[in-house]
Motif scaffolding. Sequence first.
Motif, mmCIF file in Angstrom:
data_model
loop_
_atom_site.group_PDB
_atom_site.id
_atom_site.type_symbol
_atom_site.label_atom_id
_atom_site.label_comp_id
_atom_site.label_asym_id
_atom_site.label_seq_id
_atom_site.Cartn_x
_atom_site.Cartn_y
_atom_site.Cartn_z
ATOM 1 N N GLY A 79 56.507 48.225 81.797
ATOM 2 C CA GLY A 79 56.716 49.665 81.765
ATOM 3 C C GLY A 79 55.510 50.376 81.167
ATOM 4 N N THR A 80 55.730 51.592 80.728
ATOM 5 C CA THR A 80 54.663 52.402 80.160
ATOM 6 C C THR A 80 54.205 51.813 78.836
ATOM 7 O OG1 THR A 80 55.634 54.358 81.182
ATOM 8 C CG2 THR A 80 54.039 54.730 79.424
ATOM 9 N N ALA A 81 52.882 51.641 78.713
ATOM 10 C CA ALA A 81 52.301 51.047 77.503
ATOM 11 C C ALA A 81 51.661 52.133 76.653
ATOM 12 C CB ALA A 81 51.258 50.009 77.888
ATOM 13 N N ARG A 82 51.779 51.979 75.337
ATOM 14 C CA ARG A 82 51.138 52.897 74.387
ATOM 15 C C ARG A 82 50.470 52.063 73.308
ATOM 16 N NH1 ARG A 82 53.084 58.451 72.967
ATOM 17 N NH2 ARG A 82 51.615 59.148 71.395
ATOM 18 N N ARG A 83 49.144 52.129 73.229
ATOM 19 C CA ARG A 83 48.371 51.372 72.243
ATOM 20 C C ARG A 83 48.358 52.137 70.926
ATOM 21 N NH1 ARG A 83 44.822 47.212 72.945
ATOM 22 N NH2 ARG A 83 43.299 46.910 71.302
ATOM 23 N N ILE A 84 48.563 51.404 69.826
ATOM 24 C CA ILE A 84 48.544 52.007 68.492
ATOM 25 C C ILE A 84 47.554 51.234 67.630
ATOM 26 C CG2 ILE A 84 49.910 52.642 66.467
ATOM 27 C CD1 ILE A 84 52.364 52.687 68.329
ATOM 28 N N ALA A 85 46.543 51.930 67.159
ATOM 29 C CA ALA A 85 45.489 51.322 66.343
ATOM 30 C C ALA A 85 46.026 50.961 64.962
ATOM 31 C CB ALA A 85 44.320 52.293 66.214
ATOM 32 N N PRO A 86 45.341 50.054 64.259
ATOM 33 C CA PRO A 86 45.745 49.710 62.896
ATOM 34 C C PRO A 86 45.784 50.956 62.004
ATOM 35 C CG PRO A 86 44.036 48.218 63.671
ATOM 36 C CD PRO A 86 44.156 49.310 64.686
ATOM 37 N N GLY A 87 46.831 51.074 61.224
ATOM 38 C CA GLY A 87 46.967 52.206 60.308
ATOM 39 C C GLY A 87 47.453 53.487 60.950
ATOM 40 N N HIS A 88 47.835 53.447 62.221
ATOM 41 C CA HIS A 88 48.308 54.634 62.923
ATOM 42 C C HIS A 88 49.774 54.481 63.323
ATOM 43 C CE1 HIS A 88 43.973 55.204 63.220
ATOM 44 N NE2 HIS A 88 44.248 56.489 63.388
ATOM 45 N N SER A 89 50.353 55.579 63.760
ATOM 46 C CA SER A 89 51.747 55.543 64.197
ATOM 47 C C SER A 89 51.924 56.463 65.397
ATOM 48 C CB SER A 89 52.676 55.951 63.063
ATOM 49 O OG SER A 89 52.384 57.263 62.628
ATOM 50 N N ALA A 90 53.061 56.350 66.032
ATOM 51 C CA ALA A 90 53.431 57.226 67.142
ATOM 52 C C ALA A 90 54.552 58.131 66.654
ATOM 53 C CB ALA A 90 53.879 56.388 68.333
ATOM 54 N N GLY A 92 58.124 60.041 66.237
ATOM 55 C CA GLY A 92 59.492 59.529 66.263
ATOM 56 C C GLY A 92 60.150 59.655 67.616
ATOM 57 N N SER A 93 59.607 60.500 68.473
ATOM 58 C CA SER A 93 60.173 60.671 69.808
ATOM 59 C C SER A 93 59.762 59.556 70.771
ATOM 60 C CB SER A 93 59.732 62.020 70.387
ATOM 61 O OG SER A 93 58.318 62.063 70.486
ATOM 62 N N VAL A 94 58.813 58.703 70.358
ATOM 63 C CA VAL A 94 58.360 57.596 71.211
ATOM 64 C C VAL A 94 59.335 56.430 71.083
ATOM 65 C CG1 VAL A 94 56.535 55.901 71.608
ATOM 66 C CG2 VAL A 94 55.945 58.285 71.097
ATOM 67 N N HIS A 95 60.074 56.184 72.155
ATOM 68 C CA HIS A 95 61.020 55.065 72.216
ATOM 69 C C HIS A 95 60.324 53.886 72.882
ATOM 70 C CE1 HIS A 95 64.795 57.209 71.088
ATOM 71 N NE2 HIS A 95 64.029 58.245 71.404
ATOM 72 N N PHE A 96 60.664 52.670 72.458
ATOM 73 C CA PHE A 96 60.069 51.479 73.059
ATOM 74 C C PHE A 96 61.083 50.348 73.069
ATOM 75 C CE2 PHE A 96 59.226 51.286 68.564
ATOM 76 C CZ PHE A 96 59.280 49.951 68.223
ATOM 77 N N ALA A 97 60.858 49.396 73.995
ATOM 78 C CA ALA A 97 61.783 48.270 74.156
ATOM 79 C C ALA A 97 61.140 46.934 73.837
ATOM 80 C CB ALA A 97 62.336 48.252 75.570
ATOM 81 N N SER A 98 59.796 46.903 73.744
ATOM 82 C CA SER A 98 59.103 45.665 73.393
ATOM 83 C C SER A 98 57.747 46.009 72.803
ATOM 84 C CB SER A 98 58.961 44.757 74.620
ATOM 85 O OG SER A 98 58.309 45.421 75.679
ATOM 86 N N VAL A 99 57.153 45.014 72.145
ATOM 87 C CA VAL A 99 55.871 45.213 71.462
ATOM 88 C C VAL A 99 55.071 43.915 71.475
ATOM 89 C CG1 VAL A 99 56.896 44.691 69.190
ATOM 90 C CG2 VAL A 99 54.774 46.007 69.305
ATOM 91 N N VAL A 100 53.755 44.043 71.553
ATOM 92 C CA VAL A 100 52.864 42.886 71.431
ATOM 93 C C VAL A 100 51.775 43.253 70.436
ATOM 94 C CG1 VAL A 100 51.392 43.474 73.411
ATOM 95 C CG2 VAL A 100 51.561 41.117 72.667
ATOM 96 N N PHE A 101 51.470 42.342 69.529
ATOM 97 C CA PHE A 101 50.469 42.548 68.490
ATOM 98 C C PHE A 101 49.169 41.877 68.869
ATOM 99 C CE2 PHE A 101 54.650 42.757 66.750
ATOM 100 C CZ PHE A 101 54.618 43.919 65.995
ATOM 101 N N ASN A 102 48.055 42.530 68.574
ATOM 102 C CA ASN A 102 46.734 42.016 68.885
ATOM 103 C C ASN A 102 46.632 41.597 70.350
ATOM 104 O OD1 ASN A 102 44.076 41.330 68.368
ATOM 105 N ND2 ASN A 102 44.580 39.291 67.638
#
Length: 104
Positions: A79-90, A92-102
Amino acid sequence: MRLCRPLAVALGGLALTVLTMGPAAAAQGTFVWVGPKGKAYAIQNPPDRKCLDMAQEARGPQNSTKKALVVYSKAKCKGTARRIAPGHSAPGSVHFASVVFNPR
């Protein structure tokens, strides 16, 4: 005798690889998100390059690890991907169903 030397070198190289990859196998730090009823959840030192599906509602990802992460709108890192840099956040309206680190 000829077989022992290559075997010893191979085992020594394997041991060195295992010892040096320990800290690199995790995104050191904490990943925080908001779940049902506004309750905060967290993962400490999440594994690198492994897709994690959320078991329930998840939103507002906060990346307090030392590596980038990507949240996905669908399970299995699709689905739609959103990259989040170290020390940052998205937001509260950003919903997600999965995550991958590094991610690669």
